[in-house]
Design an enzyme around this catalytic site. Structure first.
Site, short mmCIF file in Angstrom:
data_model
loop_
_atom_site.label_atom_id
_atom_site.label_comp_id
_atom_site.label_asym_id
_atom_site.label_seq_id
_atom_site.Cartn_x
_atom_site.Cartn_y
_atom_site.Cartn_z
N CYS A 1 0.93 4.02 1.83
CA CYS A 1 1.26 4.29 3.25
C CYS A 1 2.61 3.46 3.86
O CYS A 1 3.27 3.99 4.39
CB CYS A 1 0.15 4.45 4.41
SG CYS A 1 -0.65 2.86 4.88
N CYS B 1 0.92 -1.20 0.13
CA CYS B 1 -0.20 -0.04 -0.12
C CYS B 1 0.67 1.14 -0.09
O CYS B 1 1.91 1.21 0.36
CB CYS B 1 -1.09 0.00 1.04
SG CYS B 1 -0.21 0.30 2.87
#
Length: 136
Positions: A48, A46
């Protein structure tokens, strides 16, 4: 399961910095019961993880205090190893990425995805460095 070509460069961001890549439940079990402090990163594809978690974790290691052992598993790739790691993260629900610090096999600090998402790498590093100052 994510393709190897996608995952390997993301794994390398940590393994190239000295993190042990745990790919089996037995490796996770052995790593987390080591004496001293062990940092466990559940890595992820992902945004993040790329923008905050991995850079923040690496930056956290530039301080004076550091964990004795650096370990990582990859969500969506090393599925059995991740499942074993998550057993040791109770009472926290599964999240990826996440970062956990163990001392003598006991979970003492946890950064869940919601602590990582939306925060800059420097904030992640500062949070971890405070934990290292306390437990390492």
């Amino acid at each position: 399961m994510y393709p190897t070509d996608l995952v390997m460069p993301m794994k390398a961001e940590l393994t190239d910095k000295g993190f042990e890549d745990l790919t089996s439940p037995a490796q996770v079990e052995e790593a987390l019961k080591q004496p001293g402090t062990t940092l466990l990163v559940i890595n992820s594809v992902c945004g993040c993880a790329a923008g905050a978690a991995r850079p923040g974790v690496v930056y956290s290691l530039t301080g004076d205090k550091k964990p004795d052992h650096l370990t990582t598993v990859f969500a969506g790739f090393d599925t059995e190893a991740v499942a074993e790691a998550r057993k040791h993260l109770a009472p926290f629900p599964p999240s990826s990425p996440c970062v956990a610090l163990f001392k003598d096999g006991e979970l003492v600090h946890m950064l869940e995805r919601h602590h990582i998402e939306g925060n800059p790498a420097g904030a992640i590093a500062a949070n971890l460095q405070a934990a290292f100052d306390e437990y390492c």
